[in-house]
Design an enzyme around this catalytic site. Structure first.
Site, mmCIF file in Angstrom:
data_model
loop_
_atom_site.group_PDB
_atom_site.id
_atom_site.type_symbol
_atom_site.label_atom_id
_atom_site.label_comp_id
_atom_site.label_asym_id
_atom_site.label_seq_id
_atom_site.Cartn_x
_atom_site.Cartn_y
_atom_site.Cartn_z
ATOM 1 N N GLU B 61 -34.909 126.346 17.398
ATOM 2 C CA GLU B 61 -34.753 124.743 17.430
ATOM 3 C C GLU B 61 -34.013 124.317 16.215
ATOM 4 O O GLU B 61 -33.008 123.639 16.391
ATOM 5 C CB GLU B 61 -35.926 124.025 17.935
ATOM 6 C CG GLU B 61 -36.386 124.118 19.411
ATOM 7 C CD GLU B 61 -36.975 125.270 19.629
ATOM 8 O OE1 GLU B 61 -37.523 125.953 18.634
ATOM 9 O OE2 GLU B 61 -37.600 125.544 20.732
ATOM 10 N N HIS B 130 -47.118 119.646 24.994
ATOM 11 C CA HIS B 130 -46.066 119.262 25.797
ATOM 12 C C HIS B 130 -46.201 118.020 26.668
ATOM 13 O O HIS B 130 -45.761 117.894 27.715
ATOM 14 C CB HIS B 130 -46.256 120.482 26.920
ATOM 15 C CG HIS B 130 -45.878 121.747 26.414
ATOM 16 N ND1 HIS B 130 -46.700 122.614 25.380
ATOM 17 C CD2 HIS B 130 -44.539 122.584 26.694
ATOM 18 C CE1 HIS B 130 -45.976 123.703 25.345
ATOM 19 N NE2 HIS B 130 -44.604 123.710 26.061
#
Ligand SMILES: Cc1ncc(C[n+]2csc(CCOP(=O)(O)OP(=O)(O)O)c2C)c(N)n1
Ligand SMILES: [Mg+2]
Lengths: 339, 332
Positions: B61, B130
């Protein structure tokens, strides 16, 4: 267009001049700090001039670089002028970044400098992204990412090297190994070898004497041309040395490196002295000619400092300008005032 | 003409239209190409635009975020796909130290036209890493714009505007809303960043809801309607810029406000909007401004616990009722 600049004495003298210009800039910057005329601190590039000059002389104005907290040398070598750099250093409106960047973000954007980064290793992604643009947009420029030995400890570099290698991007990672990151010797923080790290990604790696401007220039010229032919990315480790402390305020540094070591580098491996001697021995320039260059640039730098000291600061209305492109003043805009 | 499409289709259409219009728009992220992301939002795009423009990356990322910043500075307009909003922590340096500050630090000479698309939202039984709604983190950083679409209609219009914006824009989609349908015009349209929408008019209390909390507010308004209480519902649509005028105008009329958002309540978006109302419409208020954010705990896995952490229509309606009836929400 491939240009073999190293084949003529004009190019040699230009490299000499550029190195002298960097040194003059830094000597004046240091003096501004010591005289309390410069806001904040700054990291001197003195001693490393052959790296920036050797590499940037291999590049065109179209080529891009990313720079570091120790970035004055890269900025000048890529084509910046002294006056506007001193203006930036002093936070003046005329500075390259309108006084909003200062020493650690100084960049002459018009010459392909994508900015100096105060996050160690923070520009590796930007350089790689610039190379992605070149490839995607079919442009023929090369991007050089300058960073220090300390930055090789950052994970970002490995992530983007992996992608640069996978996607064959025209980027050169140029690591200036000056032996220290802040107050820590490199061998305390680097395991194994740096070139092997690049090679692990299938990236061709080179080691060059960063005090020898011609060796640096030769390597950079070859790799830049090969990048343009789609053979990138590449990695270069340049062995070099910073003469000052980590920053201008780092005066007493016996605890991490000795005066003898510093004296040895200055006496034996000074990039400007040694190149000057070589120019004389090759008959490119006489001693007096080089002395003339030194004094001309000294005068130019002194005039630039004088100019910058007298230049105005940015007006207070500038403080919330340039936050967003296309937005005159960010504060009312963020509260919903229509532009 | 409108037709009902899902939020996922709306995002896909917005990207496809902009990629057709502008060659410099690229997509970059994990599994964005053939897989079309785990949420299948991007399905079909690689077939139309090819792998040169729909770029699958390694799981890195910070790396692909940084590459997008550099690409944006040099002529491309990347749309970065960050698979989960929770991964924002990984890209913070590239987003907040690099993308957000480049224009300013260069005195306006460099710019970073990129979009970071990511998501938010709990109750998907995905546990603490998440399920977070982290938009307050980026809304705090000058130089970033932040959009919070609340339906397919907003998702398409805001995303198209974001792609054309010359600044870094972060868009948070609610991952539970990808399959929700809404009427979306067939013709092209853009929604300007910085314009809130009044979705329902009412005179007694203003309910301000971001992203899916807009739906929570709308359902609360229906409940309140049954009690004879008129609630006005406002969707700010973007946090940066924030359309204060619409919010303050409504509160000056209703004299009561509840701010509902799925980010954590402490130091969050609800606090910011409530503070602006208190500072700028204080003399119009008949009751304290109430914040309703996500409970200040990591998001738990068990449904029995997770459902307790997000604002509900019933909870919003109960607070609104208390405000209107002059009952303190918090014991004095
Ligand atoms: C991410 C990050 N960590 C720490 C620092 C503080 N810092 C500034 S320069 C520096 C040393 C960098 O060493 P190196 O990369 O070798 O560059 P040099 O200073 O030798 O040119 C450190 C630790 C920083 N600016 N950014
Ligand atoms: Mg170093």
């Amino acid at each position: 267009m491939p240009r073999d600049k190293s084949a003529n004495s004009e190019a040699y003298l230009r490299m000499y001049r550029q190195m002298v210009r960097i040194r003059a800039f830094e000597n004046n910057a240091n003096q501004l700090y010591l005289n309390a005329k410069m806001p904040g601190l700054t990291h001197m590039y003195t001693g490393q001039e052959a790296v920036a000059v050797g590499i940037c002389e291999a590049l065109t104005d179209e080529d891009r670089i990313t720079s570091t907290h120790r970035g004055h040398g890269h900025c000048l070598a890529k084509g910046a002028e002294l006056r506007l750099m001193f203006c930036e250093l002093l936070g003046k409106e005329e500075g390259y970044c309108r006084g909003k960047g200062g020493s650690m973000h100084i960049a002459d954007q018009a010459h392909g400098n994508l900015g100096a980064n105060a996050i160690v290793g923070g520009s590796a992604g930007i350089a790689t992204g610039a190379a992605l643009s070149a490839k995607r947009l079919g442009r023929n420029y090369v991007t050089v990412c300058f960073f220090g030995d300390g930055a090789t400890a950052q994970g970002l570099w490995y992530e983007v090297m992996n992608m640069a290698a996978l996607w064959k991007l025209p980027v050169i990672y140029a690591c200036e190994n000056n032996g220290y990151s802040e107050y820590t010797p490199t061998d305390e923080v680097v395991a194994g070898s740096l070139t092997a790290r690049a090679e692990a990604f299938g990236i061709e790696a080179h080691q060059v004497d960063g005090q020898d401007v011609l060796a640096v220039n030769k390597c950079a010229t070859e790799l830049a041309e090969r990048c343009r032919r789609g053979e990138g990315p590449f990695f270069i480790e340049l062995e070099t040395y910073r003469y000052h402390g980590h920053h201008v305020g780092d005066i007493n540094r016996d605890y991490y490196r000795s005066k003898e070591e510093e004296a040895r580098w200055k006496a034996d491996r000074d990039p400007i002295d040694n190149f000057g001697k070589w120019l004389q021995s090759e008959g490119v320039a006489a001693k007096e000619e080089l002395a003339m260059i030194d004094s001309e640039i000294g005068d130019e730098a002194a005039a630039a400092v004088k100019y910058a000291l007298a230049a105005p600061y940015p007006d207070a209305v500038e403080v919330d300008m340039h936050v967003f492109k296309g937005v005159e003043h960010a504060l009312p805009y963020m509260s919903g005032e229509r532009q | 003409m409108t037709r009902g499409i899902t939020l996922s289709q709306a995002v896909n259409e917005a990207i496809a239209e902009e990629m057709r219009r502008d060659e410099t728009v690229i997509l970059i992220g994990e599994d964005v190409a053939e897989a079309g992301t785990p949420f299948k939002v991007l399905s079909g795009l690689v077939e139309e635009f090819g792998t040169d423009r729909v770029i699958d990356t390694p799981i890195a990322e910070p790396g692909f975020m940084g590459i997008a910043v550099g690409a944006a500075m040099t002529g491309l307009r990347p749309i970065v796909d960050l698979m989960f909003g929770d991964f924002l922590y990984l890209v913070m340096d590239q987003l907040c130290n690099q993308a957000a500050k480049t224009h300013y630090m260069s005195g306006g000479k460099l710019s970073v036209p990129l979009v970071l698309r990511t998501n938010l939202g709990a109750t998907r039984r995905s546990a603490a890493q998440h399920s977070q709604s982290l938009h307050a983190l980026v809304a705090h950083i000058p130089g970033l714009k932040v959009a919070m679409p609340s339906s397919a209609y907003e998702a398409k219009g805001l995303l198209k505007a974001a792609i054309r914006d010359d600044n870094p824009v972060v868009i948070f989609e609610d991952k539970l809303m990808y399959q929700d349908k809404a009427p979306v015009p067939e013709e092209e349209y853009l929604l300007p960043l910085g314009e809130a929408a009044i979705l329902r008019e009412g005179s007694e209390v203003t309910l301000i809801g971001t992203s899916s909390m807009r739906q929570v507010c709308e359902r609360a308004a229906e409940i309140l309607d049954g009690d004879g209480i008129g609630a006005e519902v406002i969707d700010p649509r973007t946090l940066v810029p924030l359309d204060e005028g619409t919010i303050l105008g409504s509160v000056r009329k209703t004299s009561r406000a509840i701010v509902v958002d799925e980010g954590h309540q402490n130091f969050g978006i609800t606090a910011e909007i409530a503070a602006r109302i208190s500072e700028k419409a204080f003399y119009h208020l008949d009751a304290p401004v109430i914040r309703m954010g996500a409970m200040d705990v990591p998001v738990p896995f068990s449904p029995a616990l997770e459902d307790l952490t997000v604002p509900t229509p019933e909870g919003v309606a109960a607070n609104a009722r208390a405000l209107v009836r002059g009952v303190p929400v918090h014991a004095p």
